[in-house]
Motif scaffolding. Sequence first.
Motif, PDB file in Angstrom:
ATOM      1  N   PHE A 270      40.896  43.897  29.842  1.00 42.15           N
ATOM      2  CA  PHE A 270      40.203  42.648  30.197  1.00 42.15           C
ATOM      3  C   PHE A 270      38.740  42.963  30.534  1.00 42.15           C
ATOM      4  O   PHE A 270      38.359  43.011  31.704  1.00 42.15           O
ATOM      5  N   PRO A 271      37.922  43.189  29.521  1.00 41.27           N
ATOM      6  CA  PRO A 271      36.514  43.514  29.767  1.00 41.27           C
ATOM      7  C   PRO A 271      35.806  42.402  30.545  1.00 41.27           C
ATOM      8  O   PRO A 271      36.046  41.212  30.323  1.00 41.27           O
ATOM      9  N   ASP A 272      34.962  42.819  31.509  1.00 37.64           N
ATOM     10  CA  ASP A 272      34.139  41.886  32.306  1.00 37.64           C
ATOM     11  C   ASP A 272      34.964  40.948  33.188  1.00 37.64           C
ATOM     12  O   ASP A 272      34.455  39.928  33.664  1.00 37.64           O
ATOM     13  N   PHE A 273      36.218  41.280  33.405  1.00 41.33           N
ATOM     14  CA  PHE A 273      37.044  40.425  34.248  1.00 41.33           C
ATOM     15  C   PHE A 273      36.826  40.723  35.736  1.00 41.33           C
ATOM     16  O   PHE A 273      36.865  39.818  36.572  1.00 41.33           O
ATOM     17  N   CYS A 274      36.607  41.987  36.066  1.00 40.81           N
ATOM     18  CA  CYS A 274      36.458  42.383  37.464  1.00 40.81           C
ATOM     19  C   CYS A 274      35.389  43.459  37.570  1.00 40.81           C
ATOM     20  O   CYS A 274      34.797  43.876  36.563  1.00 40.81           O
ATOM     21  N   ASN A 275      35.126  43.896  38.793  1.00 35.94           N
ATOM     22  CA  ASN A 275      34.176  44.987  39.003  1.00 35.94           C
ATOM     23  C   ASN A 275      34.774  46.296  38.507  1.00 35.94           C
ATOM     24  O   ASN A 275      35.990  46.400  38.292  1.00 35.94           O
ATOM     25  N   SER A 276      33.928  47.302  38.350  1.00 26.67           N
ATOM     26  CA  SER A 276      34.397  48.586  37.825  1.00 26.67           C
ATOM     27  C   SER A 276      35.416  49.252  38.741  1.00 26.67           C
ATOM     28  O   SER A 276      36.223  50.076  38.289  1.00 26.67           O
ATOM     29  N   ASP A 277      35.402  48.907  40.057  1.00 24.85           N
ATOM     30  CA  ASP A 277      36.387  49.470  40.984  1.00 24.85           C
ATOM     31  C   ASP A 277      37.621  48.572  41.108  1.00 24.85           C
ATOM     32  O   ASP A 277      38.395  48.710  42.053  1.00 24.85           O
ATOM     33  N   LEU A 278      37.804  47.664  40.171  1.00 21.99           N
ATOM     34  CA  LEU A 278      38.941  46.738  40.122  1.00 21.99           C
ATOM     35  C   LEU A 278      38.981  45.810  41.335  1.00 21.99           C
ATOM     36  O   LEU A 278      40.024  45.547  41.912  1.00 21.99           O
ATOM     37  N   THR A 279      37.830  45.294  41.717  1.00 19.60           N
ATOM     38  CA  THR A 279      37.747  44.285  42.770  1.00 19.60           C
ATOM     39  C   THR A 279      37.064  43.047  42.219  1.00 19.60           C
ATOM     40  O   THR A 279      36.335  43.095  41.224  1.00 19.60           O
ATOM     41  N   ILE A 280      37.342  41.926  42.902  1.00 15.71           N
ATOM     42  CA  ILE A 280      36.756  40.638  42.502  1.00 15.71           C
ATOM     43  C   ILE A 280      36.310  39.913  43.760  1.00 15.71           C
ATOM     44  O   ILE A 280      37.043  39.859  44.753  1.00 15.71           O
ATOM     45  N   ASP A 281      35.128  39.356  43.758  1.00 10.18           N
ATOM     46  CA  ASP A 281      34.621  38.535  44.861  1.00 10.18           C
ATOM     47  C   ASP A 281      34.501  37.100  44.363  1.00 10.18           C
ATOM     48  O   ASP A 281      33.807  36.828  43.387  1.00 10.18           O
ATOM     49  N   LYS A 282      35.196  36.190  45.066  1.00  8.98           N
ATOM     50  CA  LYS A 282      35.200  34.799  44.644  1.00  8.98           C
ATOM     51  C   LYS A 282      34.755  33.895  45.784  1.00  8.98           C
ATOM     52  O   LYS A 282      35.112  34.107  46.944  1.00  8.98           O
ATOM     53  N   GLU A 283      34.000  32.864  45.431  1.00  9.69           N
ATOM     54  CA  GLU A 283      33.527  31.883  46.393  1.00  9.69           C
ATOM     55  C   GLU A 283      34.549  30.755  46.521  1.00  9.69           C
ATOM     56  O   GLU A 283      35.075  30.257  45.534  1.00  9.69           O
ATOM     57  N   ALA A 284      34.846  30.335  47.762  1.00  8.08           N
ATOM     58  CA  ALA A 284      35.728  29.194  48.022  1.00  8.08           C
ATOM     59  C   ALA A 284      35.433  28.650  49.411  1.00  8.08           C
ATOM     60  O   ALA A 284      35.361  29.426  50.379  1.00  8.08           O
ATOM     61  N   PHE A 285      35.252  27.352  49.527  1.00 10.77           N
ATOM     62  CA  PHE A 285      34.995  26.685  50.806  1.00 10.77           C
ATOM     63  C   PHE A 285      33.834  27.334  51.551  1.00 10.77           C
ATOM     64  O   PHE A 285      33.870  27.525  52.779  1.00 10.77           O
ATOM     65  N   GLY A 286      32.786  27.704  50.814  1.00 11.80           N
ATOM     66  CA  GLY A 286      31.599  28.268  51.441  1.00 11.80           C
ATOM     67  C   GLY A 286      31.742  29.714  51.881  1.00 11.80           C
ATOM     68  O   GLY A 286      30.848  30.243  52.550  1.00 11.80           O
ATOM     69  N   LYS A 287      32.825  30.359  51.522  1.00 12.88           N
ATOM     70  CA  LYS A 287      33.036  31.754  51.904  1.00 12.88           C
ATOM     71  C   LYS A 287      33.257  32.607  50.653  1.00 12.88           C
ATOM     72  O   LYS A 287      33.585  32.097  49.594  1.00 12.88           O
ATOM     73  N   THR A 288      33.080  33.902  50.827  1.00 11.07           N
ATOM     74  CA  THR A 288      33.359  34.855  49.760  1.00 11.07           C
ATOM     75  C   THR A 288      34.625  35.620  50.111  1.00 11.07           C
ATOM     76  O   THR A 288      34.719  36.232  51.180  1.00 11.07           O
ATOM     77  N   TYR A 289      35.588  35.574  49.226  1.00 16.33           N
ATOM     78  CA  TYR A 289      36.851  36.269  49.445  1.00 16.33           C
ATOM     79  C   TYR A 289      36.914  37.473  48.500  1.00 16.33           C
ATOM     80  O   TYR A 289      36.594  37.369  47.306  1.00 16.33           O
ATOM     81  N   HIS A 290      37.346  38.578  49.056  1.00 15.10           N
ATOM     82  CA  HIS A 290      37.364  39.842  48.328  1.00 15.10           C
ATOM     83  C   HIS A 290      38.801  40.167  47.912  1.00 15.10           C
ATOM     84  O   HIS A 290      39.710  40.201  48.744  1.00 15.10           O
ATOM     85  N   TYR A 291      38.995  40.426  46.610  1.00 16.11           N
ATOM     86  CA  TYR A 291      40.316  40.740  46.075  1.00 16.11           C
ATOM     87  C   TYR A 291      40.303  42.159  45.512  1.00 16.11           C
ATOM     88  O   TYR A 291      39.423  42.516  44.719  1.00 16.11           O
ATOM     89  N   ASP A 292      41.276  42.940  45.938  1.00 16.63           N
ATOM     90  CA  ASP A 292      41.454  44.300  45.425  1.00 16.63           C
ATOM     91  C   ASP A 292      42.715  44.295  44.556  1.00 16.63           C
ATOM     92  O   ASP A 292      43.824  44.142  45.062  1.00 16.63           O
ATOM     93  N   LEU A 293      42.533  44.471  43.233  1.00 18.23           N
ATOM     94  CA  LEU A 293      43.652  44.308  42.301  1.00 18.23           C
ATOM     95  C   LEU A 293      44.743  45.357  42.485  1.00 18.23           C
ATOM     96  O   LEU A 293      45.875  45.148  42.060  1.00 18.23           O
ATOM     97  N   ARG A 294      44.429  46.478  43.156  1.00 12.64           N
ATOM     98  CA  ARG A 294      45.444  47.511  43.332  1.00 12.64           C
ATOM     99  C   ARG A 294      45.615  47.902  44.800  1.00 12.64           C
ATOM    100  O   ARG A 294      46.218  48.933  45.103  1.00 12.64           O
ATOM    101  N   GLY A 295      45.095  47.065  45.698  1.00 10.56           N
ATOM    102  CA  GLY A 295      45.165  47.385  47.122  1.00 10.56           C
ATOM    103  C   GLY A 295      46.035  46.441  47.909  1.00 10.56           C
ATOM    104  O   GLY A 295      46.972  45.832  47.368  1.00 10.56           O
ATOM    105  N   ASP A 296      45.722  46.281  49.187  1.00  7.45           N
ATOM    106  CA  ASP A 296      46.491  45.435  50.093  1.00  7.45           C
ATOM    107  C   ASP A 296      46.369  43.976  49.664  1.00  7.45           C
ATOM    108  O   ASP A 296      45.276  43.458  49.457  1.00  7.45           O
TER     109      ASP A 296
END
Length: 496
Positions: A270-296
């Motif tokens: 999935f090219p360009d789907f997430c950061n190179s360290d397999l994390t994603i930062d998404k905005e919701a309700f005025g906040k940034t939520y951090h997702y780790d695809l292989r973590g907690d």
Amino acid sequence: MLKRKIAALSAAAVMVLNTMPVSAYYYDVDVSNPDSVIDVRVNKPYFNFIVKAGEGVNMDDMKFALKNSSGDVVARFGGGDSRLEVLDEHAFDFSSYHSVSDAKWFPSSYDRYDDVYDLFTPDPIKGVEPTGQMYNAVGGGVINGDKYYLQFKDEYYYYYADKNKFNIVDQVTVPANTILVDTDAKYATNNDKTTYFWLEPISSADLVSDHPQSNELRMCNVAGKTVKFKAQPGTYHVRVNGGRAGGYTCQAYDHETTYLKVKIPFTEAFPDFCNSDLTIDKEAFGKTYHYDLRGDQSVNTFSALYYSGAAISAPIPDADGNIQLWVSEDELTAYMEYDYTFRDDSSIGGGGGSVRQVQLPRSVEKINNIFEFPQKGYCIYNIQPSTYQLVLDDPILARDYVINSNTVKVTDTKKIQQKSFTVDVKPLLLGDCNRDGAINIIDVSIVAAQVKGIKKLDGRGPLTADVDENGKINITDVSSIAAHVKNSKKIPRKYV
């Protein structure tokens, strides 16, 4: 390496020569160094022929006709290098095209796609979705529904998932009337207690799991397990945490199917789907939520299922960023259905998921269009297979001249078919004034009319009428021919 932007036209992306495309997809495809090249003739039957003048023949005023086995005239032309007139509505004059550059623009009268395009049957693994697509590097309409119409002057490529490049770690056969779900063991240790999925029948009735929770599974409860659903043949929506994208489905078959477990880096799938360290930062309700695809996954959860036919995978990227998922051996493709969930002191929410097709290792294969252009003479493109006869299109000339070996059989082949015809002087019997092969009373009348000035001999008739060969046609010649007919004195058998 040079990259060229080329159009990817699939069975779902229909483009016909005289219509606008329904849709088109564009990819940066490196075609400068294809993995392989295949030779393909995409031409319809075409016939190239030359007409030469034999000794003592002047063809400037001659007219010719090409007839098929039914006697129909399919083409006419003059002997003085005049233009070919093609009378078959499906064929056309190809005489002036001696190279690809000559054929870049066809006259508007030849804009029917069945004239300049040829039906081509692609390899089902390479040329049709979802496994692969065909690309026309110069654009244009080459695909109509599920049929591919190729033109010899264009450049075509296959761009397809290549099983020879897969890192295959396992294989499974799924029985008939079954959907298989394979869940990663790491779901038991990544603190994800909430992710679940279920299968929603579309056209089938019952769906029964061999797990107590029926067709709804919480991932942490089946971590490391393979669950089988008994399902009537049909299509089923894949729903993860309640969400799904319309139109994407898994399948239960009435026969067993084979699947390959492919190991692939998530960032390549999935090219360009997430950061190179397999994390994603998404905005919701005025906040940034951090997702780790292989973590907690106890607070911010990234949920994903990967499905291909009747096999569903629920992998989590390993320490090296790889995932392992099942891929149908029949189609060599898979899709990811994903979802986001967040939890904090003020809100709980999620969503934003969708469907992505897995980008499996691919190959580019160039289609090398083989086409031999005529270099001289006349050429008819898309001529119908038949036995053809070249004739002189004038009864007078036909009595005086002969086209040697004037028949040719054109077959249903894509190779150029060539023939050289020669027009020679026909040997004429001395005294045979009308050149019908016999000396009789008609010849007496014809030469008498010549002598009286009533009607001149046509064509090479005067040569046959001068039976005493003194350079003059007179009453002596009339008498000689009459005596021959009466058997009183025969003219020596001689050809002129």
